[in-house]
Design a protein around this motif. Structure first.
Motif, PDB file in Angstrom:
ATOM      1  N   VAL A  30      65.894  51.981 -35.418  1.00 21.52           N
ATOM      2  CA  VAL A  30      66.156  52.009 -36.863  1.00 21.52           C
ATOM      3  C   VAL A  30      65.201  51.044 -37.560  1.00 21.52           C
ATOM      4  O   VAL A  30      65.235  49.834 -37.303  1.00 21.52           O
ATOM      5  CB  VAL A  30      67.621  51.614 -37.170  1.00 21.52           C
ATOM      6  CG1 VAL A  30      67.874  51.642 -38.670  1.00 21.52           C
ATOM      7  CG2 VAL A  30      68.585  52.535 -36.434  1.00 21.52           C
ATOM      8  N   GLY A  31      64.376  51.564 -38.447  1.00 24.57           N
ATOM      9  CA  GLY A  31      63.408  50.746 -39.178  1.00 24.57           C
ATOM     10  C   GLY A  31      64.060  50.010 -40.332  1.00 24.57           C
ATOM     11  O   GLY A  31      63.889  50.373 -41.487  1.00 24.57           O
ATOM     12  N   ALA A  32      64.813  48.963 -40.011  1.00 26.75           N
ATOM     13  CA  ALA A  32      65.551  48.204 -41.020  1.00 26.75           C
ATOM     14  C   ALA A  32      65.515  46.725 -40.667  1.00 26.75           C
ATOM     15  O   ALA A  32      65.412  46.354 -39.499  1.00 26.75           O
ATOM     16  CB  ALA A  32      66.999  48.687 -41.091  1.00 26.75           C
ATOM     17  N   GLN A  33      65.628  45.884 -41.682  1.00 25.39           N
ATOM     18  CA  GLN A  33      65.610  44.437 -41.487  1.00 25.39           C
ATOM     19  C   GLN A  33      67.026  43.907 -41.257  1.00 25.39           C
ATOM     20  O   GLN A  33      67.640  43.300 -42.138  1.00 25.39           O
ATOM     21  CB  GLN A  33      64.965  43.754 -42.684  1.00 25.39           C
ATOM     22  CG  GLN A  33      63.497  44.080 -42.826  1.00 25.39           C
ATOM     23  CD  GLN A  33      62.846  43.342 -43.979  1.00 25.39           C
ATOM     24  OE1 GLN A  33      63.261  42.267 -44.369  1.00 25.39           O
ATOM     25  NE2 GLN A  33      61.801  43.939 -44.528  1.00 25.39           N
ATOM     26  N   VAL A  34      67.528  44.159 -40.065  1.00 22.65           N
ATOM     27  CA  VAL A  34      68.861  43.725 -39.649  1.00 22.65           C
ATOM     28  C   VAL A  34      68.755  43.294 -38.193  1.00 22.65           C
ATOM     29  O   VAL A  34      68.124  43.986 -37.386  1.00 22.65           O
ATOM     30  CB  VAL A  34      69.901  44.870 -39.757  1.00 22.65           C
ATOM     31  CG1 VAL A  34      71.292  44.372 -39.374  1.00 22.65           C
ATOM     32  CG2 VAL A  34      69.898  45.495 -41.138  1.00 22.65           C
ATOM     33  N   PHE A  35      69.371  42.160 -37.841  1.00 23.01           N
ATOM     34  CA  PHE A  35      69.386  41.744 -36.445  1.00 23.01           C
ATOM     35  C   PHE A  35      70.597  40.874 -36.156  1.00 23.01           C
ATOM     36  O   PHE A  35      71.209  40.303 -37.057  1.00 23.01           O
ATOM     37  CB  PHE A  35      68.101  41.016 -36.049  1.00 23.01           C
ATOM     38  CG  PHE A  35      67.865  39.714 -36.772  1.00 23.01           C
ATOM     39  CD1 PHE A  35      68.451  38.529 -36.326  1.00 23.01           C
ATOM     40  CD2 PHE A  35      67.055  39.677 -37.894  1.00 23.01           C
ATOM     41  CE1 PHE A  35      68.225  37.340 -36.990  1.00 23.01           C
ATOM     42  CE2 PHE A  35      66.823  38.486 -38.561  1.00 23.01           C
ATOM     43  CZ  PHE A  35      67.416  37.309 -38.112  1.00 23.01           C
ATOM     44  N   VAL A  36      70.930  40.790 -34.878  1.00 25.79           N
ATOM     45  CA  VAL A  36      72.005  39.938 -34.382  1.00 25.79           C
ATOM     46  C   VAL A  36      71.399  38.882 -33.462  1.00 25.79           C
ATOM     47  O   VAL A  36      70.408  39.152 -32.771  1.00 25.79           O
ATOM     48  CB  VAL A  36      73.082  40.760 -33.627  1.00 25.79           C
ATOM     49  CG1 VAL A  36      72.506  41.480 -32.422  1.00 25.79           C
ATOM     50  CG2 VAL A  36      74.256  39.875 -33.192  1.00 25.79           C
ATOM     51  N   VAL A  37      71.981  37.685 -33.479  1.00 26.16           N
ATOM     52  CA  VAL A  37      71.585  36.607 -32.573  1.00 26.16           C
ATOM     53  C   VAL A  37      72.850  35.924 -32.067  1.00 26.16           C
ATOM     54  O   VAL A  37      73.802  35.730 -32.826  1.00 26.16           O
ATOM     55  CB  VAL A  37      70.669  35.575 -33.287  1.00 26.16           C
ATOM     56  CG1 VAL A  37      70.540  34.286 -32.469  1.00 26.16           C
ATOM     57  CG2 VAL A  37      69.301  36.151 -33.564  1.00 26.16           C
ATOM     58  N   ASP A  38      72.840  35.548 -30.795  1.00 25.87           N
ATOM     59  CA  ASP A  38      73.855  34.669 -30.233  1.00 25.87           C
ATOM     60  C   ASP A  38      73.270  34.008 -28.989  1.00 25.87           C
ATOM     61  O   ASP A  38      73.144  34.636 -27.942  1.00 25.87           O
ATOM     62  CB  ASP A  38      75.141  35.406 -29.874  1.00 25.87           C
ATOM     63  CG  ASP A  38      76.242  34.460 -29.391  1.00 25.87           C
ATOM     64  OD1 ASP A  38      75.986  33.239 -29.265  1.00 25.87           O
ATOM     65  OD2 ASP A  38      77.358  34.933 -29.131  1.00 25.87           O
TER      66      ASP A  38
END
Length: 183
Positions: free
Chosen positions: A71-79
């Motif tokens: 998905v070409g979107a500016q969204v991410f998860v970090v942990d």
């Protein structure tokens, strides 16, 4: 850290995340800048939940960006909570439209990536960053200050959203290594 981020937990998304397949290089979505998103859009809220679910079932994964699931979107998860190199950890969080606004204490470090499964590389990154973004679901703006391994993970995921892989940041072929496989 913004109070909004301190209070944010994946369950505030209110949707069940689905595990998505991770795309690998040379998939075009990995080398194209992702679009800015409306963090209140139900599709983005679902994507955020999907990223959390996918990261959680992926051994050793400390972050995952939307381009990595196609998905070409500016969204991410970090942990980075459970990683042995962690100094500072803010738990699990998802950011939209993130930007590094301050960076200092540059140093090299080894990085790997689920989208480049066979290689690792030495990448110079800031050891301290300030990131501004918005939270999915609420659209609330946040300003996150962090350091060490969490700072590296944030920069890695922001790069994914900009269409860059860690391989785009290595000094040259001498700084790329075959990933070690432990049996």
């Amino acid at each position: 850290m913004s109070d909004a981020l301190a209070d944010w937990k994946p369950d505030v998304l209110g949707v069940e995340g689905q595990v998505l397949p991770v795309v690998t290089a040379p998939a075009g979505v990995l080398s194209s800048a992702g679009a800015e998103v409306d963090p209140a859009d139900p599709a983005i809220v679902q994507l955020a939940a999907d990223l959390v679910a996918t990261m959680r079932v992926s051994p050793g994964c400390v972050g995952l960006a939307a381009p990595q699931v196609g998905v070409g979107a500016q969204v991410f998860v970090v942990d980075v909570t459970e990683h042995p190199k962690t100094v500072t950890a803010h738990g699990t969080f998802v950011l939209c439209n993130a930007r590094v606004v301050e960076a200092s204490r540059w140093r090299p470090g080894r990085e790997g990536c689920m989208s480049v499964p066979d290689l690792t590389g030495d990448v110079k990154r800031a050891g301290r960053v300030v990131v501004e973004a918005v939270l999915p679901g609420t659209g609330e703006p946040v300003r996150l200050t962090t350091d060490a391994f969490e700072a590296r993970a944030l920069q890695h995921e922001i790069d994914h959203c900009a269409g860059k892989l860690f391989l785009d940041r290595v000094a040259g072929a001498h700084a790329v290594y075959q990933r070690k496989v432990y049996l």
